[in-house]
Design a protein around this motif. Structure first.
Motif, PDB file in Angstrom:
ATOM      1  N   PHE A  82      -4.601  74.297  51.011  1.00 42.68           N
ATOM      2  CA  PHE A  82      -4.784  73.835  52.390  1.00 42.68           C
ATOM      3  C   PHE A  82      -5.477  74.902  53.219  1.00 42.68           C
ATOM      4  N   ALA A  83      -5.087  76.166  53.023  1.00 41.13           N
ATOM      5  CA  ALA A  83      -5.667  77.263  53.804  1.00 41.13           C
ATOM      6  C   ALA A  83      -7.166  77.389  53.546  1.00 41.13           C
ATOM      7  N   VAL A  84      -7.586  77.295  52.287  1.00 38.80           N
ATOM      8  CA  VAL A  84      -9.000  77.448  51.951  1.00 38.80           C
ATOM      9  C   VAL A  84      -9.824  76.300  52.530  1.00 38.80           C
ATOM     10  N   PHE A  85      -9.352  75.071  52.366  1.00 37.80           N
ATOM     11  CA  PHE A  85     -10.071  73.921  52.928  1.00 37.80           C
ATOM     12  C   PHE A  85     -10.118  73.995  54.459  1.00 37.80           C
ATOM     13  N   PHE A  86      -9.035  74.468  55.056  1.00 39.19           N
ATOM     14  CA  PHE A  86      -8.980  74.559  56.514  1.00 39.19           C
ATOM     15  C   PHE A  86      -9.956  75.616  57.027  1.00 39.19           C
ATOM     16  N   ILE A  87     -10.043  76.731  56.302  1.00 42.22           N
ATOM     17  CA  ILE A  87     -10.989  77.792  56.683  1.00 42.22           C
ATOM     18  C   ILE A  87     -12.410  77.245  56.678  1.00 42.22           C
ATOM     19  N   PHE A  88     -12.752  76.493  55.632  1.00 45.99           N
ATOM     20  CA  PHE A  88     -14.095  75.918  55.567  1.00 45.99           C
ATOM     21  C   PHE A  88     -14.321  74.915  56.697  1.00 45.99           C
ATOM     22  N   SER A  89     -13.307  74.146  57.002  1.00 48.09           N
ATOM     23  CA  SER A  89     -13.420  73.166  58.079  1.00 48.09           C
ATOM     24  C   SER A  89     -13.727  73.852  59.405  1.00 48.09           C
ATOM     25  N   MET A  90     -13.173  75.037  59.615  1.00 47.03           N
ATOM     26  CA  MET A  90     -13.417  75.772  60.855  1.00 47.03           C
ATOM     27  C   MET A  90     -14.824  76.385  60.891  1.00 47.03           C
ATOM     28  N   VAL A  91     -15.439  76.556  59.718  1.00 51.55           N
ATOM     29  CA  VAL A  91     -16.768  77.155  59.637  1.00 51.55           C
ATOM     30  C   VAL A  91     -17.872  76.110  59.814  1.00 51.55           C
ATOM     31  N   ILE A  92     -17.582  74.856  59.565  1.00 54.19           N
ATOM     32  CA  ILE A  92     -18.584  73.790  59.561  1.00 54.19           C
ATOM     33  C   ILE A  92     -19.452  73.756  60.824  1.00 54.19           C
ATOM     34  N   PRO A  93     -18.925  73.971  62.035  1.00 56.15           N
ATOM     35  CA  PRO A  93     -19.803  73.957  63.220  1.00 56.15           C
ATOM     36  C   PRO A  93     -20.988  74.902  63.120  1.00 56.15           C
ATOM     37  N   GLU A  94     -20.830  76.008  62.378  1.00 59.77           N
ATOM     38  CA  GLU A  94     -21.916  76.968  62.226  1.00 59.77           C
ATOM     39  C   GLU A  94     -23.112  76.353  61.501  1.00 59.77           C
ATOM     40  N   PHE A  95     -22.865  75.357  60.641  1.00 54.02           N
ATOM     41  CA  PHE A  95     -23.953  74.707  59.916  1.00 54.02           C
ATOM     42  C   PHE A  95     -24.836  73.883  60.855  1.00 54.02           C
ATOM     43  N   PHE A  96     -24.329  73.569  62.015  1.00 50.13           N
ATOM     44  CA  PHE A  96     -25.103  72.811  63.000  1.00 50.13           C
ATOM     45  C   PHE A  96     -25.641  73.707  64.111  1.00 50.13           C
ATOM     46  N   LYS A  97     -24.898  74.764  64.426  1.00 47.73           N
ATOM     47  CA  LYS A  97     -25.236  75.617  65.564  1.00 47.73           C
ATOM     48  C   LYS A  97     -26.608  76.259  65.437  1.00 47.73           C
ATOM     49  N   LYS A  98     -26.960  76.743  64.248  1.00 40.45           N
ATOM     50  CA  LYS A  98     -28.220  77.463  64.066  1.00 40.45           C
ATOM     51  C   LYS A  98     -29.452  76.570  64.210  1.00 40.45           C
ATOM     52  N   ASP A  99     -29.241  75.258  64.134  1.00 37.35           N
ATOM     53  CA  ASP A  99     -30.379  74.332  64.245  1.00 37.35           C
ATOM     54  C   ASP A  99     -30.494  73.696  65.624  1.00 37.35           C
ATOM     55  N   GLU A 100     -29.675  74.140  66.550  1.00 40.59           N
ATOM     56  CA  GLU A 100     -29.679  73.526  67.882  1.00 40.59           C
ATOM     57  C   GLU A 100     -30.742  74.166  68.761  1.00 40.59           C
ATOM     58  N   LYS A 101     -31.975  74.016  68.315  1.00 39.02           N
ATOM     59  CA  LYS A 101     -33.121  74.521  69.056  1.00 39.02           C
ATOM     60  C   LYS A 101     -34.195  73.435  69.068  1.00 39.02           C
ATOM     61  N   GLY A 102     -34.817  73.250  70.222  1.00 40.82           N
ATOM     62  CA  GLY A 102     -35.833  72.224  70.341  1.00 40.82           C
ATOM     63  C   GLY A 102     -37.000  72.442  69.394  1.00 40.82           C
ATOM     64  N   SER A 103     -37.417  73.715  69.218  1.00 43.69           N
ATOM     65  CA  SER A 103     -38.564  74.013  68.354  1.00 43.69           C
ATOM     66  C   SER A 103     -38.267  73.642  66.906  1.00 43.69           C
ATOM     67  N   TRP A 104     -37.061  74.000  66.426  1.00 43.07           N
ATOM     68  CA  TRP A 104     -36.725  73.662  65.049  1.00 43.07           C
ATOM     69  C   TRP A 104     -36.583  72.152  64.874  1.00 43.07           C
ATOM     70  N   SER A 105     -35.958  71.498  65.819  1.00 39.83           N
ATOM     71  CA  SER A 105     -35.757  70.050  65.716  1.00 39.83           C
ATOM     72  C   SER A 105     -37.090  69.307  65.685  1.00 39.83           C
ATOM     73  N   SER A 106     -38.046  69.776  66.505  1.00 40.39           N
ATOM     74  CA  SER A 106     -39.377  69.154  66.520  1.00 40.39           C
ATOM     75  C   SER A 106     -40.060  69.330  65.169  1.00 40.39           C
ATOM     76  N   PHE A 107     -39.914  70.525  64.597  1.00 33.66           N
ATOM     77  CA  PHE A 107     -40.497  70.778  63.278  1.00 33.66           C
ATOM     78  C   PHE A 107     -39.826  69.916  62.208  1.00 33.66           C
ATOM     79  N   ALA A 108     -38.489  69.815  62.266  1.00 34.35           N
ATOM     80  CA  ALA A 108     -37.758  69.034  61.267  1.00 34.35           C
ATOM     81  C   ALA A 108     -38.146  67.563  61.324  1.00 34.35           C
TER      82      ALA A 108
END
Length: 241
Positions: free
Chosen positions: A58-84
């Motif tokens: 449970f601890a390992v899965f929970f740790i990963f669950s708390m990290v998931i927002p980082e997978f979206f945060k780095k792409d929250e830029k208009g320039s990258w989104s336009s390129f994507a």
């Protein structure tokens, strides 16, 4: 798609390395060492091994669950989104890469726990030490939670979307508190509460819920992907350059 997945691995290298370390040292090596210790200690039982492994999983899965927002945060830029969006894969590839990499990491954690479980059963010499059912329950439950929260990250960003995770956790805590006040607590008052919890999920009528859980998690995950794909353009409009 390979390029987008590689990009996720590179940009999230630190988080993935930290998660891999936590999975190995806590979910794999730690459980095996604990099983070895118990196998040499006649005062402890197989249920003690299961209890320790349940908490670690449970601890390992929970740790990963708390990290998931980082997978979206780095792409929250208009320039990258336009390129994507203008790339051959488009918005579909951008969203698919997120869902695929998160699913792969969840599966990697589950596989690591599965390998550790096989080794632990061999060490203890008793199939009763296996925790595979509990691991599958935790895996499917976390995948379902990820499915609920990810469309909010896509639409509102990782910061505001993180409030959804906090709300889910709060609802669970409140539900547990209400159950503690009015529910049947005999499962926790026995001589071995961990054993009682384990039996609750693998025996009786609950087993039917457990059997349906993987299908529910898959349906939610696919539905979540489709919702995120529809929300992506609106989310991009709120990103800064």
């Amino acid at each position: 798609m390979k390029g987008l997945l590689y990009k996720e691995l590179v940009t999230q290298k630190l988080a993935i390395h930290m998660l891999a370390a936590a999975t190995f040292f806590y979910g794999f090596a730690g459980n095996i060492l604990f099983a070895l210790e118990i196998s040499l200690d006649e005062t402890q039982s197989v249920s003690d091994v299961r209890g320790m492994c349940m908490v670690a999983a449970f601890a390992v899965f929970f740790i990963f669950s708390m990290v998931i927002p980082e997978f979206f945060k780095k792409d929250e830029k208009g320039s990258w989104s336009s390129f994507a969006i203008s790339s051959p894969q488009g918005a579909k590839g951008q969203i698919q890469s997120k869902y695929i990499i998160i699913l792969i990491i969840n599966l990697a954690i589950l596989f690591t726990l599965f390998v550790a479980d096989c080794i632990i059963v061999a060490i203890v010499g008793d199939m009763a030490a296996s925790n595979l059912t509990i691991y599958m329950i935790i895996f499917c439950s976390m995948l379902a939670i990820n499915a609920v929260e990810m469309p909010f990250y896509v639409r509102f960003g990782s910061s505001k979307g993180g409030n959804v995770k906090a709300a889910i956790i709060s609802v669970v805590i409140i539900a547990l508190m209400i159950y503690a006040l009015f529910g049947d607590l005999t499962i926790f008052t026995g001589e071995n509460p961990i054993e009682s919890i384990y039996n609750f999920f693998v025996e009786g009528k609950t087993i039917w819920i457990v059997a349906l859980l993987p299908f529910v998690a898959i349906v939610l995950y696919v539905a979540s992907y489709n919702i995120s794909l529809r929300l992506y353009q609106k989310g991009v409009e709120s990103y800064e350059e």
